[in-house]
Motif scaffolding. Structure first.
Motif, PDB file in Angstrom:
ATOM      1  N   THR A  59      65.468  37.953  41.993  1.00 34.45           N
ATOM      2  CA  THR A  59      65.282  36.549  42.349  1.00 34.45           C
ATOM      3  C   THR A  59      66.217  35.691  41.492  1.00 34.45           C
ATOM      4  O   THR A  59      66.647  36.127  40.411  1.00 34.45           O
ATOM      5  N   PRO A  60      66.520  34.475  41.943  1.00 37.59           N
ATOM      6  CA  PRO A  60      67.419  33.599  41.176  1.00 37.59           C
ATOM      7  C   PRO A  60      66.916  33.257  39.774  1.00 37.59           C
ATOM      8  O   PRO A  60      67.704  32.998  38.872  1.00 37.59           O
ATOM      9  N   ASP A  61      65.593  33.296  39.567  1.00 38.60           N
ATOM     10  CA  ASP A  61      65.061  32.969  38.238  1.00 38.60           C
ATOM     11  C   ASP A  61      64.917  34.173  37.319  1.00 38.60           C
ATOM     12  O   ASP A  61      64.233  34.114  36.301  1.00 38.60           O
ATOM     13  N   GLY A  62      65.548  35.291  37.666  1.00 41.60           N
ATOM     14  CA  GLY A  62      65.586  36.456  36.781  1.00 41.60           C
ATOM     15  C   GLY A  62      64.429  37.423  36.905  1.00 41.60           C
ATOM     16  O   GLY A  62      64.266  38.313  36.079  1.00 41.60           O
ATOM     17  N   ILE A  63      63.623  37.287  37.919  1.00 48.36           N
ATOM     18  CA  ILE A  63      62.499  38.197  38.130  1.00 48.36           C
ATOM     19  C   ILE A  63      62.950  39.315  39.078  1.00 48.36           C
ATOM     20  O   ILE A  63      63.641  39.060  40.061  1.00 48.36           O
ATOM     21  N   THR A  64      62.575  40.547  38.767  1.00 46.06           N
ATOM     22  CA  THR A  64      62.872  41.683  39.635  1.00 46.06           C
ATOM     23  C   THR A  64      61.582  42.135  40.299  1.00 46.06           C
ATOM     24  O   THR A  64      60.572  42.357  39.630  1.00 46.06           O
ATOM     25  N   LEU A  65      61.613  42.250  41.618  1.00 48.13           N
ATOM     26  CA  LEU A  65      60.468  42.730  42.399  1.00 48.13           C
ATOM     27  C   LEU A  65      60.825  44.090  42.983  1.00 48.13           C
ATOM     28  O   LEU A  65      61.882  44.250  43.592  1.00 48.13           O
ATOM     29  N   ILE A  66      59.938  45.048  42.811  1.00 47.04           N
ATOM     30  CA  ILE A  66      60.149  46.379  43.383  1.00 47.04           C
ATOM     31  C   ILE A  66      58.959  46.683  44.292  1.00 47.04           C
ATOM     32  O   ILE A  66      57.833  46.837  43.813  1.00 47.04           O
ATOM     33  N   PRO A  67      59.200  46.762  45.614  1.00 44.18           N
ATOM     34  CA  PRO A  67      58.091  47.048  46.531  1.00 44.18           C
ATOM     35  C   PRO A  67      57.599  48.490  46.392  1.00 44.18           C
ATOM     36  O   PRO A  67      58.388  49.413  46.242  1.00 44.18           O
ATOM     37  N   ILE A  68      56.275  48.664  46.437  1.00 41.82           N
ATOM     38  CA  ILE A  68      55.635  49.971  46.340  1.00 41.82           C
ATOM     39  C   ILE A  68      54.787  50.179  47.592  1.00 41.82           C
ATOM     40  O   ILE A  68      54.030  49.294  47.985  1.00 41.82           O
ATOM     41  N   SER A  69      54.926  51.353  48.203  1.00 44.16           N
ATOM     42  CA  SER A  69      54.158  51.676  49.409  1.00 44.16           C
ATOM     43  C   SER A  69      53.469  53.021  49.247  1.00 44.16           C
ATOM     44  O   SER A  69      53.846  53.835  48.410  1.00 44.16           O
ATOM     45  N   LYS A  70      52.464  53.231  50.068  1.00 42.81           N
ATOM     46  CA  LYS A  70      51.770  54.521  50.132  1.00 42.81           C
ATOM     47  C   LYS A  70      52.164  55.174  51.452  1.00 42.81           C
ATOM     48  O   LYS A  70      52.082  54.549  52.506  1.00 42.81           O
ATOM     49  N   VAL A  71      52.606  56.434  51.375  1.00 44.56           N
ATOM     50  CA  VAL A  71      53.023  57.154  52.582  1.00 44.56           C
ATOM     51  C   VAL A  71      52.028  58.275  52.842  1.00 44.56           C
ATOM     52  O   VAL A  71      51.724  59.073  51.955  1.00 44.56           O
ATOM     53  N   SER A  72      51.494  58.314  54.062  1.00 43.24           N
ATOM     54  CA  SER A  72      50.597  59.390  54.492  1.00 43.24           C
ATOM     55  C   SER A  72      51.220  60.040  55.716  1.00 43.24           C
ATOM     56  O   SER A  72      51.813  59.357  56.545  1.00 43.24           O
TER      57      SER A  72
ATOM     58  N   VAL B 127      58.637  42.528  30.673  1.00 42.53           N
ATOM     59  CA  VAL B 127      57.218  42.828  30.907  1.00 42.53           C
ATOM     60  C   VAL B 127      57.057  43.246  32.367  1.00 42.53           C
ATOM     61  O   VAL B 127      57.526  42.568  33.268  1.00 42.53           O
ATOM     62  N   VAL B 128      56.403  44.372  32.561  1.00 43.26           N
ATOM     63  CA  VAL B 128      56.183  44.894  33.911  1.00 43.26           C
ATOM     64  C   VAL B 128      54.711  44.770  34.256  1.00 43.26           C
ATOM     65  O   VAL B 128      53.843  45.127  33.461  1.00 43.26           O
ATOM     66  N   ARG B 129      54.430  44.238  35.442  1.00 52.15           N
ATOM     67  CA  ARG B 129      53.046  44.199  35.913  1.00 52.15           C
ATOM     68  C   ARG B 129      53.029  44.500  37.409  1.00 52.15           C
ATOM     69  O   ARG B 129      54.017  44.326  38.097  1.00 52.15           O
ATOM     70  N   MET B 130      51.893  44.922  37.867  1.00 53.81           N
ATOM     71  CA  MET B 130      51.714  45.278  39.270  1.00 53.81           C
ATOM     72  C   MET B 130      50.947  44.168  39.976  1.00 53.81           C
ATOM     73  O   MET B 130      49.915  43.708  39.499  1.00 53.81           O
TER      74      MET B 130
ATOM     75  N   ASP C  25      51.962  52.266  54.232  1.00 53.51           N
ATOM     76  CA  ASP C  25      51.171  51.073  53.918  1.00 53.51           C
ATOM     77  C   ASP C  25      51.735  50.401  52.673  1.00 53.51           C
ATOM     78  O   ASP C  25      51.893  51.046  51.638  1.00 53.51           O
ATOM     79  N   PRO C  26      52.030  49.101  52.729  1.00 54.24           N
ATOM     80  CA  PRO C  26      52.448  48.409  51.509  1.00 54.24           C
ATOM     81  C   PRO C  26      51.283  48.349  50.521  1.00 54.24           C
ATOM     82  O   PRO C  26      50.151  48.100  50.912  1.00 54.24           O
ATOM     83  N   VAL C  27      51.575  48.628  49.260  1.00 49.14           N
ATOM     84  CA  VAL C  27      50.550  48.612  48.220  1.00 49.14           C
ATOM     85  C   VAL C  27      50.695  47.367  47.348  1.00 49.14           C
ATOM     86  O   VAL C  27      49.724  46.702  47.037  1.00 49.14           O
ATOM     87  N   GLY C  28      51.934  47.072  46.957  1.00 50.41           N
ATOM     88  CA  GLY C  28      52.153  45.927  46.094  1.00 50.41           C
ATOM     89  C   GLY C  28      53.578  45.867  45.603  1.00 50.41           C
ATOM     90  O   GLY C  28      54.475  46.501  46.160  1.00 50.41           O
ATOM     91  N   PHE C  29      53.781  45.103  44.533  1.00 49.84           N
ATOM     92  CA  PHE C  29      55.099  44.945  43.937  1.00 49.84           C
ATOM     93  C   PHE C  29      55.002  45.138  42.442  1.00 49.84           C
ATOM     94  O   PHE C  29      54.059  44.660  41.811  1.00 49.84           O
ATOM     95  N   LEU C  30      55.989  45.827  41.869  1.00 47.33           N
ATOM     96  CA  LEU C  30      56.164  45.812  40.425  1.00 47.33           C
ATOM     97  C   LEU C  30      56.955  44.554  40.124  1.00 47.33           C
ATOM     98  O   LEU C  30      58.007  44.318  40.732  1.00 47.33           O
ATOM     99  N   VAL C  31      56.456  43.732  39.236  1.00 44.34           N
ATOM    100  CA  VAL C  31      57.125  42.489  38.872  1.00 44.34           C
ATOM    101  C   VAL C  31      57.632  42.651  37.441  1.00 44.34           C
ATOM    102  O   VAL C  31      56.846  42.904  36.525  1.00 44.34           O
TER     103      VAL C  31
END
Length: 121
Positions: free
Chosen positions: A32-45, A85-88, A74-80
């Motif tokens: 993102t322009p403000d320096g935040i990195t988002l990593i999408p996390i999904s569950k695969v079945s 600092v990393v949070r889910m 299925d989308p689960v969330g994002f690592l931010v």
């Protein structure tokens, strides 16, 4: 064209392998322009089945075979990631039981413990 059961199974598994690659579970980072990195996390079945048999007394010329596969992502969330600092951040509905809520909070508690340890050192 050979229609043996083995070839059919190899082809189906190859296609499933393409669908279940790590990029479908852990997506490409989004900056993102403000320096935040988002990593999408999904569950695969996925599910897979197949079978077949010879139509004429063991002749390889006439094999009846079939296979099927299903994949669900299925989308689960994002690592931010912000300032190291990393949070889910979950996109699924909130937990319904106390145990589920406690398990959801474990990563945040561990991050805070790490921050406290770093500050003391």
């Amino acid at each position: 064209m050979e229609n043996s059961l083995g070839e059919l199974m190899k082809s189906t598994l190859s296609n499933i392998e393409e669908l279940v690659k790590v990029n479908n579970v852990v997506g490409e980072p989004i900056l993102t322009p403000d320096g935040i990195t988002l990593i999408p996390i999904s569950k695969v079945s996925f599910a897979f089945g197949g079978g077949g048999g010879d139509a004429r007394n063991g002749s390889r010329d006439n094999v009846n075979a079939g296979s099927a596969a299903g994949v669900k992502i299925d989308p689960v969330g994002f690592l931010v990631i912000k300032d190291g600092v990393v949070r889910m951040v979950n996109v699924q509905p909130p937990a319904k039981t106390s145990v589920d809520r406690a398990l959801d909070l474990v990563p945040q508690v561990l991050d805070r413990v790490d921050m406290l340890i770093d500050k003391k050192m």
